[in-house]
Design a protein around this motif. Sequence first.
Motif, PDB file in Angstrom:
ATOM      1  N   UNK A  69      20.544  46.879  37.564  1.00 56.95           N
ATOM      2  CA  UNK A  69      21.968  47.191  37.676  1.00 56.95           C
ATOM      3  C   UNK A  69      22.397  48.365  36.802  1.00 56.95           C
ATOM      4  N   UNK A  70      23.284  49.166  37.351  1.00 53.68           N
ATOM      5  CA  UNK A  70      24.002  50.197  36.605  1.00 53.68           C
ATOM      6  C   UNK A  70      25.483  49.867  36.737  1.00 53.68           C
ATOM      7  N   UNK A  71      26.151  49.688  35.606  1.00 55.31           N
ATOM      8  CA  UNK A  71      27.547  49.281  35.587  1.00 55.31           C
ATOM      9  C   UNK A  71      28.438  50.470  35.233  1.00 55.31           C
ATOM     10  N   UNK A  72      29.607  50.505  35.862  1.00 57.87           N
ATOM     11  CA  UNK A  72      30.577  51.539  35.542  1.00 57.87           C
ATOM     12  C   UNK A  72      31.829  51.358  36.362  1.00 57.87           C
ATOM     13  N   UNK A  73      32.814  52.204  36.109  1.00 56.29           N
ATOM     14  CA  UNK A  73      34.032  52.190  36.917  1.00 56.29           C
ATOM     15  C   UNK A  73      33.680  52.560  38.350  1.00 56.29           C
TER      16      UNK A  73
END
Length: 202
Positions: free
Chosen positions: A166-170
């Motif tokens: 996973x890559x999390x961000x807005x």
Amino acid sequence: MAAERRELADLFEGLPAGAWNTPSLCGGWRVREVVAHMSTGFRLSLPATLGELVKARGSLHRMTDRVARRDAAAHPTGELSAFLRDNADHPWTPPVGGLSAALGHDVVHGLDVTVALGPLRSVPEDRLRLLLDDITPRGLKFFGADLRGVRLCAEDMDWSYGSGSPVYGAAQDLLLLAHGRRLPQGRLRGGPSSRFTHSTGR
């Protein structure tokens, strides 16, 4: 689309003079080239566009780069902003993709500017969702976005895409990743996030 263009025109009109020469997220273009490019489809007729394409020896990339640089140099920043406002209701769409692609063109290039300059704006969720839900492998390939082995996970809305680490961000930052952009450091988290950030801040 009309609302997006008017809101961006408001924002661009309020930029200080020095901001227009800031490098954007769109590789090789400053803010002024991005804003000039955003209105090209409104201002160039089909014959003029074909003429520019011939000058660029058939390369769409060379054509858009040349025209953006020419227009950015030829027009004051006030005119570049006004082109967007005055054509807010223009029916232009890109050669492929239809209305969704036209909205994406405005939103993503707007983010090329606002993310590069700082946290100036949040794109409304309804517009983001339309674009995020329209992401396809074909579109990723077109924009040169390599998301293999990665799952994009929005932290500010219920949305994810892909499979893997996973890559999390807005959500709006993840939309930029799907369009092949690299982001300033500190906007993403997760193991693979360094793949999608600049090694140094801009």
